[in-house]
Design a protein around this motif. Structure first.
Motif, PDB file in Angstrom:
ATOM      1  N   SER A 125       1.506  -1.063   0.295  1.00  0.00           N
ATOM      2  CA  SER A 125      -0.450   0.013   0.122  1.00  0.00           C
ATOM      3  C   SER A 125       0.439   1.216  -0.096  1.00  0.00           C
ATOM      4  CB  SER A 125      -0.574   0.317   0.750  1.00  0.00           C
ATOM      5  OG  SER A 125      -1.726  -0.828   1.118  1.00  0.00           O
ATOM      6  N   PRO A 126       0.628   2.172  -1.115  1.00  0.00           N
ATOM      7  CA  PRO A 126       1.965   3.278  -0.816  1.00  0.00           C
ATOM      8  C   PRO A 126       1.052   4.154  -0.080  1.00  0.00           C
ATOM      9  CG  PRO A 126      -0.299   3.249  -2.537  1.00  0.00           C
ATOM     10  CD  PRO A 126      -0.389   2.102  -1.883  1.00  0.00           C
ATOM     11  N   PRO A 127       2.183   5.246   0.257  1.00  0.00           N
ATOM     12  CA  PRO A 127       1.709   5.821   1.900  1.00  0.00           C
ATOM     13  C   PRO A 127       2.003   7.383   1.654  1.00  0.00           C
ATOM     14  CG  PRO A 127       4.087   6.376   0.801  1.00  0.00           C
ATOM     15  CD  PRO A 127       3.889   4.726  -0.004  1.00  0.00           C
ATOM     16  N   ARG A 128       1.024   7.363   0.160  1.00  0.00           N
ATOM     17  CA  ARG A 128       0.372   8.334  -0.530  1.00  0.00           C
ATOM     18  C   ARG A 128      -0.947   8.341  -1.546  1.00  0.00           C
ATOM     19  NH1 ARG A 128       1.519   9.642  -5.426  1.00  0.00           N
ATOM     20  NH2 ARG A 128       3.616   8.527  -5.757  1.00  0.00           N
ATOM     21  N   HIS A 129      -1.786   9.341  -0.945  1.00  0.00           N
ATOM     22  CA  HIS A 129      -2.821   9.017  -1.995  1.00  0.00           C
ATOM     23  C   HIS A 129      -2.029   9.549  -3.892  1.00  0.00           C
ATOM     24  CE1 HIS A 129      -6.547   9.428  -3.747  1.00  0.00           C
ATOM     25  NE2 HIS A 129      -6.855   8.826  -2.379  1.00  0.00           N
ATOM     26  N   SER A 130      -2.714   9.077  -4.637  1.00  0.00           N
ATOM     27  CA  SER A 130      -2.550   8.688  -5.932  1.00  0.00           C
ATOM     28  C   SER A 130      -3.452  10.603  -6.926  1.00  0.00           C
ATOM     29  CB  SER A 130      -2.693   7.740  -6.779  1.00  0.00           C
ATOM     30  OG  SER A 130      -3.744   7.606  -6.821  1.00  0.00           O
ATOM     31  N   ALA A 131      -4.112  10.496  -6.451  1.00  0.00           N
ATOM     32  CA  ALA A 131      -5.329  11.956  -6.657  1.00  0.00           C
ATOM     33  C   ALA A 131      -4.625  12.940  -6.383  1.00  0.00           C
ATOM     34  CB  ALA A 131      -6.180  12.154  -6.456  1.00  0.00           C
ATOM     35  N   PHE A 132      -3.721  13.267  -4.699  1.00  0.00           N
ATOM     36  CA  PHE A 132      -3.210  14.133  -4.890  1.00  0.00           C
ATOM     37  C   PHE A 132      -1.957  14.353  -3.498  1.00  0.00           C
ATOM     38  CE2 PHE A 132      -6.664  12.898  -1.744  1.00  0.00           C
ATOM     39  CZ  PHE A 132      -6.340  13.223  -0.763  1.00  0.00           C
ATOM     40  N   ASP A 133      -1.155  15.426  -3.655  1.00  0.00           N
ATOM     41  CA  ASP A 133      -0.365  15.552  -2.791  1.00  0.00           C
ATOM     42  C   ASP A 133      -0.214  16.477  -2.136  1.00  0.00           C
ATOM     43  OD1 ASP A 133       0.612  17.162  -4.723  1.00  0.00           O
ATOM     44  OD2 ASP A 133       1.972  16.432  -5.691  1.00  0.00           O
ATOM     45  N   ASP A 134      -0.658  17.318  -2.115  1.00  0.00           N
ATOM     46  CA  ASP A 134      -0.858  18.549  -0.889  1.00  0.00           C
ATOM     47  C   ASP A 134      -2.494  18.820  -0.518  1.00  0.00           C
ATOM     48  OD1 ASP A 134      -2.048  20.047  -3.453  1.00  0.00           O
ATOM     49  OD2 ASP A 134       0.523  21.109  -3.000  1.00  0.00           O
ATOM     50  N   ALA A 135      -2.266  19.897  -0.034  1.00  0.00           N
ATOM     51  CA  ALA A 135      -3.676  20.462   0.893  1.00  0.00           C
ATOM     52  C   ALA A 135      -4.790  21.026  -0.280  1.00  0.00           C
ATOM     53  CB  ALA A 135      -3.422  21.310   2.236  1.00  0.00           C
TER      54      ALA A 135
END
Length: 81
Positions: A46-56
């Motif tokens: 499971s990746p440590p981030r979401h693939s649809a966004f990378d900041d607030a």
């Protein structure tokens, strides 16, 4: 038919670390979303981030897009800090 959409971030996760999803927990839906064979042949990273966004700001655009795509249903998010 849903009444609202809730995005959960960092629920039970270690910040900045992914995790392993055991193959026994990989459903057909999860396999399809992650491009895996079903039934699963092995555990999935499971990746440590979401693939649809990378900041607030990206999260807010994602929320706005979900609201538009859902016909105006409420969209919220939960984050564990």
């Amino acid at each position: 038919n849903c009444k609202m959409i809730e995005i959960k971030l960092s629920q039970g996760a270690k910040p900045a670390h992914g995790g392993m999803l055991p193959k026994s927990k990989i459903t057909r839906h999860i396999a399809e979303a992650r491009g895996l064979p079903f039934p699963a042949l092995e555990d999935c990273n499971s990746p440590p981030r979401h693939s649809a966004f990378d900041d607030a700001e990206g999260l807010m655009h994602f929320v706005a897009n979900l609201r538009e795509l859902s016909g105006g249903k409420p969209v919220g998010f939960k984050i564990c800090i």
